[in-house]
Design a protein around this motif. Structure first.
Motif, short mmCIF file in Angstrom:
data_model
loop_
_atom_site.label_atom_id
_atom_site.label_comp_id
_atom_site.label_asym_id
_atom_site.label_seq_id
_atom_site.Cartn_x
_atom_site.Cartn_y
_atom_site.Cartn_z
N UNK A 85 -7.49 27.09 -11.33
CA UNK A 85 -6.73 25.90 -11.74
C UNK A 85 -6.08 26.12 -13.10
N UNK A 86 -6.80 26.76 -14.03
CA UNK A 86 -6.23 27.07 -15.34
C UNK A 86 -5.04 28.01 -15.21
N UNK A 87 -5.16 28.99 -14.31
CA UNK A 87 -4.04 29.92 -14.11
C UNK A 87 -2.83 29.22 -13.50
N UNK A 88 -3.09 28.29 -12.58
CA UNK A 88 -1.98 27.54 -11.97
C UNK A 88 -1.28 26.66 -13.00
N UNK A 89 -2.06 26.01 -13.87
CA UNK A 89 -1.46 25.20 -14.92
C UNK A 89 -0.64 26.07 -15.87
N UNK A 90 -1.09 27.29 -16.09
CA UNK A 90 -0.37 28.18 -17.01
C UNK A 90 1.00 28.55 -16.47
N UNK A 91 1.07 28.81 -15.17
CA UNK A 91 2.36 29.25 -14.60
C UNK A 91 3.15 28.09 -13.99
N UNK A 92 2.62 26.86 -14.03
CA UNK A 92 3.30 25.72 -13.42
C UNK A 92 4.70 25.49 -13.97
N UNK A 93 4.93 25.55 -15.30
CA UNK A 93 6.30 25.36 -15.80
C UNK A 93 7.28 26.38 -15.23
N UNK A 94 6.86 27.63 -15.15
CA UNK A 94 7.75 28.67 -14.61
C UNK A 94 8.02 28.42 -13.13
N UNK A 95 6.98 28.02 -12.38
CA UNK A 95 7.18 27.71 -10.96
C UNK A 95 8.13 26.53 -10.77
N UNK A 96 8.03 25.52 -11.64
CA UNK A 96 8.94 24.37 -11.54
C UNK A 96 10.37 24.80 -11.82
N UNK A 97 10.55 25.67 -12.83
CA UNK A 97 11.90 26.18 -13.12
C UNK A 97 12.45 26.97 -11.94
N UNK A 98 11.60 27.77 -11.30
CA UNK A 98 12.05 28.57 -10.15
C UNK A 98 12.44 27.66 -8.98
N UNK A 99 11.67 26.59 -8.75
CA UNK A 99 12.01 25.67 -7.67
C UNK A 99 13.35 25.00 -7.94
N UNK A 100 13.59 24.59 -9.18
CA UNK A 100 14.87 23.97 -9.53
C UNK A 100 16.02 24.96 -9.39
N UNK A 101 15.79 26.20 -9.81
CA UNK A 101 16.84 27.22 -9.68
C UNK A 101 17.15 27.52 -8.22
N UNK A 102 16.11 27.52 -7.37
CA UNK A 102 16.33 27.78 -5.94
C UNK A 102 17.17 26.69 -5.29
N UNK A 103 17.10 25.45 -5.82
CA UNK A 103 17.91 24.36 -5.28
C UNK A 103 19.33 24.37 -5.84
N UNK A 104 19.46 24.66 -7.14
CA UNK A 104 20.76 24.54 -7.79
C UNK A 104 21.66 25.76 -7.61
N UNK A 105 21.06 26.94 -7.50
CA UNK A 105 21.88 28.17 -7.43
C UNK A 105 22.83 28.17 -6.23
N UNK A 106 22.38 27.85 -5.00
CA UNK A 106 23.35 27.82 -3.89
C UNK A 106 24.40 26.73 -4.06
N UNK A 107 24.00 25.59 -4.66
CA UNK A 107 24.95 24.50 -4.83
C UNK A 107 26.06 24.85 -5.82
N UNK A 108 25.78 25.73 -6.78
CA UNK A 108 26.78 26.12 -7.76
C UNK A 108 27.93 26.87 -7.11
N UNK A 109 27.68 27.52 -5.98
CA UNK A 109 28.73 28.29 -5.30
C UNK A 109 29.41 27.50 -4.20
#
Length: 381
Positions: free
Chosen positions: A87-111
């Motif tokens: 759980x501590x490891x998941x909390x540590x990488x949670x911000x990066x995972x959230x950024x990756x999820x947002x990038x996965x949604x926005x990147x195709x829309x930009x094109x």
């Protein structure tokens, strides 16, 4: 007709073709751009959250290595500790995972923008055809994808080799460093290596994005026959429209002819024009034109009038004036009230004379037509 080849599709796609393709989910998409965006987001996320990530990982490492001896023999305690560390490891990488999820949604829309196309995900049994699959495997697009994948792998491999070779000493030195220094040093090496690979992917994306846009544009090109067919579908087939218009005119003419037996008077030219008038003092302020026409239509109006004992009066000037200055179903102009009233009065007296209730009326003379309502026939050359 045989299907047209791609060589015959020389015309630019129309706006309707582009809109239809978008509804079907056919928009420019680049996997290289999405890959670049995800890796760039990961590298940026690691750099931005390095302090938090270091603290969390340091705490998780200390927690995993510091426990009492008897806990190592208690399965339940070890599982609880492993759960806590995870759980501590998941909390540590949670911000990066959230950024990756947002990038996965926005990147195709930009094109290609946001596209909601249920047709693109609908089941299509034709895609399960082995022959169609083989055709796609050995198509020009597959060859282009293979060449692109090999070039990408070679470029990223070369960049990775150069980066790792230049930092082997730093990676080896991590083993001798304290944990407090090794963790941030390791994160810096990972972020730096990712930055170089991201740069290589940016070069690939800058080539792939214009290619995908061009490829989709070429795929949507149209032939001259496609443009003609689209024009027919959007504006309607001229032949079909002509037939519909002809039928509508025939229906309107039949409705008009059905009003002739109800008319009080038909004025003629005597041959080229015919105008049927009706007046009901309880419902109308002034007489109305219930039917009018020229030539053959005028002839049919006269025939129906005679069949139903409607009085037909030759008054060329008045007939022409009413035909040109009054639409079907409209009341006559105020300037013609007197002329029409005189003729209607004569018709009513004529009916009474025929019924034996009055003396025979005198035939009225030519009515006076105001200058602004007169319609003169052009003189022959």
């Amino acid at each position: 007709m045989a299907e047209e080849s791609d060589l015959e599709k020389t015309e630019q796609p129309s706006p309707r073709r582009l809109e239809k393709a978008r509804e079907e989910g056919q928009v420019a998409r680049s996997r290289e751009w999405v890959t670049f965006a995800l890796l760039a987001t990961a590298a940026g996320g690691l750099w931005l959250t390095s302090g938090l990530l270091q603290a969390r990982l340091d705490g998780a490492l200390r927690h995993s290595l510091s426990f009492e001896r008897q806990v190592g023999f208690d399965t339940a305690s070890m599982l609880a500790q492993a759960q806590s560390i995870s759980f501590d490891g998941l909390i540590a990488v949670a911000p990066v995972l959230a950024m990756l999820a947002l990038a996965a949604l926005l990147a195709p829309m930009m094109l290609g923008g946001l596209v909601f196309a249920p047709q693109a995900v609908a089941p299509d049994l034709s895609k399960l055809s082995p022959l169609a699959g083989l055709g796609r495997m050995f198509s020009t697009q597959s060859l282009a994808d293979l060449v692109k994948a090999l070039a990408k792998s070679a470029l990223i491999g070369a960049v990775g080799y150069v980066v790792i070779k230049g930092r082997i000493g730093e990676m080896t030195a991590l083993l001798a460093e304290p944990v407090q220094l090794a963790v941030p040093h390791m994160l810096g090496l990972v972020a730096g290596s990712c930055a170089w690979i991201v740069g290589a992917l940016l070069l690939i994306a800058l080539v792939d994005v214009p290619y995908q846009v061009w490829s989709l544009h070429q795929k949507l090109r149209m032939s001259k026959e496609d443009l003609k067919q689209e024009h027919k579908e959007s504006d309607g087939d001229p032949h079909v429209k002509a037939r519909i218009r002809k039928q509508q005119q025939a229906m309107a003419r039949r409705r008009m002819m059905s009003q002739v037996p109800k008319a009080d008077l038909v004025l003629t030219n005597p041959t080229h024009f015919a105008v049927a008038l009706r007046y009901d003092d309880a419902l109308m302020r002034a007489p109305r034109v219930v039917a009018k026409g020229t030539d053959l239509v005028a002839q049919r109006i006269r025939e129906i009038a005679r069949e139903h004992a409607v009085e037909v009066v030759e008054s060329p000037a008045l007939a022409r004036s009413l035909y040109h200055h009054t639409d079907l179903g409209q009341e006559i102009p105020t300037g013609l009230y007197t002329a029409v009233a005189e003729l209607l009065a004569w018709v009513y007296q004529l009916r009474r004379w025929r019924a034996g209730d009055a003396a025979q009326p005198a035939t009225p003379g030519a009515p006076a037509i105001p200058a602004q309502l007169q319609f003169s026939v052009p003189e022959a050359a």
